[in-house]
Design an enzyme around this catalytic site. Structure first.
Site, short mmCIF file in Angstrom:
data_model
loop_
_atom_site.label_atom_id
_atom_site.label_comp_id
_atom_site.label_asym_id
_atom_site.label_seq_id
_atom_site.Cartn_x
_atom_site.Cartn_y
_atom_site.Cartn_z
N GLU A 163 22.88 -77.28 -75.15
CA GLU A 163 22.87 -75.93 -74.59
C GLU A 163 21.56 -75.25 -74.96
O GLU A 163 21.13 -75.27 -76.10
CB GLU A 163 24.07 -75.14 -75.15
N ASP A 215 25.08 -74.72 -80.58
CA ASP A 215 25.00 -73.91 -81.80
C ASP A 215 26.38 -73.70 -82.42
O ASP A 215 27.39 -73.78 -81.74
CB ASP A 215 24.41 -72.53 -81.47
N ASP A 264 27.77 -71.05 -83.14
CA ASP A 264 28.16 -69.65 -82.97
C ASP A 264 29.13 -69.52 -81.80
O ASP A 264 29.59 -70.52 -81.25
CB ASP A 264 26.91 -68.77 -82.77
N ASP A 270 28.73 -68.45 -78.67
CA ASP A 270 28.27 -69.05 -77.41
C ASP A 270 28.37 -70.56 -77.44
O ASP A 270 28.76 -71.20 -76.46
CB ASP A 270 26.81 -68.66 -77.13
#
Ligand code: TSJ
Length: 671
Positions: A463, A536, A538, A540
């Protein structure tokens, strides 16, 4: 039969079972010894449990959060067996302060009588002899088995301490163990006129190094599921860790798996298209197999088929699932021909067509369940396939004939699905004709690897463009390909399979992998051995992981079943001391490292993959020699699918919940 005889019979059964299991395993020898030199056999018993402590993974799958929660299921399963045998109506599961688990039932109480062979009370045998717990019948079904159906002694071996209290309606008995060792002989500690069993234990932090903290939601989910699967059993779950905020749930479903279907539709806010939940059940002649099926269609385009064998969720399906699918497709086509819904030159409805928008639960219980495959989550008994197939053929046809309005709605939906699929197929074929060279169709963003040998290659689905850049430059270009993802997320929940093809985020994934999707999926065309999702740590990142896992789960399921899908684990911290540096992949590891390093250190927290340069990304996350990767199991993908539905749904409240749940779900991937 008097009580003493009964106990002896139970112990004999347990020992028979122990011999049956596998004579080649280490502990079988131990049990033999127990039988031969009964009396002072405590040492042998300890050796047996030592084997569990040496290789805990062999007995509970993992020592991560998943294995930790498994301890609770192992104990509760025994109480559920007692309930199924008809002697227990209520089970309490409490998380006490300090993450101590207390399970109490109002059953007959584990037998306390001393066995003449072993010289030990039956309850002591249950907790100290490997393979003994929960493996015996006593009416109802043996609901143990599967991957980890190993019982109370394994939980005992892996607990810092465990205490059992048994009330037989007269006396209260008590025994304590520490790391599997008997601390005191079984003793009478009082009088009581109620019956039941209570077990308290603390998971051993020496074994569960990562964490011994339970997650309420995980226990809630599993206990609710068990309450659905065992209609009428009352299970209460209570979290008493924070005395100012005690959380509890009561699960009791007289409707059993029918209530399960209803619950799934409510929870996912799905609209059903016919009023009744269709329900069938059967038992075979000698009552060694029982089958229950509950099903209902909703207006979404997704199939949600959950299968269980002996209350174990068979995430990889098996014979019960095969029998159901085959019969459903057969009956729907048979009916459609009989009532002129399909004309002579119309094509048959496919399996995917007749399962579009279907939520179904299949629960089978059988005496000698065979679990197959790498994760032992696939039912193998062939007689179950025949039985489920026959049940559905007999009863579903009748149901459709007796409920013409529901039948019409269900057929219209399957027909619409069939037409959409056909249109999509034609569109695809046309697109192919334009560019006859399949290999020329590889997505422009793909940085492919040099090797064309799919047994050694890997694709990283990354991503973000900046991380994609580092990955491209840092990789081993001989065997590693990089596909950066971009574009808007697709709402797969609401889209049909034909929409997936037009999507700018998923089309490159489909063409890069080369397998096709849905019923066209062909694993022999897979261009890479490992499909690695790199995003990641996180919110997202977890969205993109959820999207991809959901997509693979729905459209490329065999890819996950065959173990080709992985999640890359980038480090969270870089700890520098002078010229040396190390990476930490969790908060716990960071703390451990900091404690072990003397002198001044510097900590960098990585917020995303984009913050790493190509060397760092290679060294920490991509290098096959050093990286940590999580292999995705079906249960992970299924969890992602559920999360995704909530994320994409119309309701705000479940979406907020998702944000929290999702963070946990990523942590829980301890494969
Ligand atoms: F196994 C265990 F220790 F983990 C455990 C067992 C934990 C808990 C919380 C409960 C139980 C348990 C076992 N509850 N109820 C029973 N029942 C028996 O063991 C039992 C009692 C009587 C007879 C009999 O034939 O008289 C047979 C059984 C299997």
């Amino acid at each position: 039969m008097d009580n003493k005889e009964k106990i002896e019979e139970i112990i004999e059964k347990m020992e028979d079972k122990a011999f049956e299991i596998d004579e080649s395993v280490e502990d079988a020898a131990v049990i033999t010894k127990v039988e031969q030199e009964y009396g002072a056999d405590e040492i042998q018993v300890l050796e047996g449990l030592e084997a569990v402590r040496k290789r805990p993974g062999m007995y509970i799958g993992s020592t991560g959060p998943r294995g930790l929660h498994h301890l609770v299921y192992e104990i509760v399963d025994n109480s559920i067996d007692e309930a199924l045998a008809g002697y227990c109506s209520k089970i309490d599961v409490v998380i006490e302060k300090g993450d101590i688990i207390r399970v109490t039932d109002n059953g007959r109480g584990i037998p306390v009588g001393v066995n003449s062979k072993t010289g030990l009370p039956a309850v002591t045998v249950v907790f100290t002899v490997l393979h003994a717990g929960g493996k015996f019948g006593g009416g109802g079904y043996k609901v143990s088995g599967g991957l980890h159906g190993v019982g109370a002694s394994v939980v005992n071996a892996l607990s810092e301490w465990l205490e059992v209290k048994v009330c037989d309606g007269e006396d209260v008995y008590f025994q304590r163990y520490e790391r599997g060792r008997i601390i005191n002989e079984l003793e009478k500690i009082g009088k009581s006129d109620v019956k039941g069993t209570e077990v308290r234990f603390k998971a051993d932090p020496e074994i569960f190094k990562e964490t011994t903290v339970y997650e309420y939601d995980i226990l809630e989910r599993r206990l609710r599921e068990q309450a659905f699967l065992n209609a009428g059993v009352h299970i209460e779950l209570r979290d008493e860790r924070d005395e100012d905020n005690i959380i509890k749930n009561n699960f009791m479903y007289e409707g059993g798996i029918k209530s399960f279907v209803e619950y799934i539709h409510k929870k996912r806010s799905l609209e059903v298209i016919h009023p009744d939940i269709i329900y069938f059940s059967a038992r075979n002649k000698d009552d060694t197999i029982s089958v229950e099926i509950a099903m209902q269609y909703n207006d979404s385009y997704n199939e949600n088929l959950l299968t269980f064998a002996n209350n174990i969720h068979t995430t990889d399906g098996g014979t019960h699932e095969e029998g159901f699918k085959r019969a459903l497709t057969y009956v729907m086509n048979d009916y459609a021909r009989k009532f002129g819904k399909l004309k002579d030159n119309d094509k048959n409805l496919s399996g995917e067509d007749v399962r579009e928008g279907l939520t179904a639960i299949i629960s089978v219980k059988l005496k000698e369940a065979q679990f197959e495959g790498q994760t032992k989550a696939k039912l193998g008994n062939t007689e179950v396939r025949t039985m489920v197939d026959k049940l559905v053929r007999d009863k579903l046809m009748t149901y459709l004939e007796e409920n013409p309005s529901a039948a019409r709605i269900i057929f219209d939906k399957a027909l619409a699905s069939s037409r959409a699929r056909e249109a999509a197929r034609k569109a695809r074929e046309q697109a192919r004709r334009k560019t006859p060279l399949e290999s020329a169709q590889l997505p422009g963003k793909l940085a492919d690897c040099q090797s064309k040998d799919p047994s050694e290659t890997e694709i990283f689905i990354v991503e973000g463009d900046s991380a994609g850049g580092s990955a491209k430059n840092g990789r081993d270009r001989r065997i590693q390909a990089i596909l950066p993802l971009w574009g808007k997320m697709l709402n797969v929940e609401k889209a049909r399979i034909d929409k997936v093809y037009g999507n700018d985020k998923l089309t490159p994934v489909i063409t890069a992998l080369g397998t096709g999707i849905g019923e066209d999926f062909d694993i022999t065309k897979l261009r890479y051995d490992k499909v690695i999702i790199m995003a990641d740590a996180d919110v997202d990142g977890s969205h993109i992981r959820t999207l991809l896992l959901t997509f693979f789960f729905r459209y490329m399921r065999p890819l996950i079943e065959a173990g080709h899908v992985y999640i890359a684990q980038p480090p969270l911290y870089r700890i520098t001391k002078g010229k040396e540096h190390r990476y930490a992949y969790s908060d716990a590891q960071r703390d451990q490292m900091l404690a072990s390093i003397e002198g001044k250190t510097e900590i960098q927290r990585y917020k995303g993959l984009g913050e790493m340069d190509k060397e760092q990304l290679w060294e920490t996350t991509m290098d096959p020699e050093n990286r940590i990767m999580l292999r995705v199991e079906m249960s992970d993908a299924e969890a992602a699918d559920e999360t995704f539905t909530i994320l994409m749904g119309d309701k705000v409240e479940p979406r907020r919940e998702f944000i929290e749940q999702n963070a946990k779900y990523v942590q829980n991937l301890d494969v």
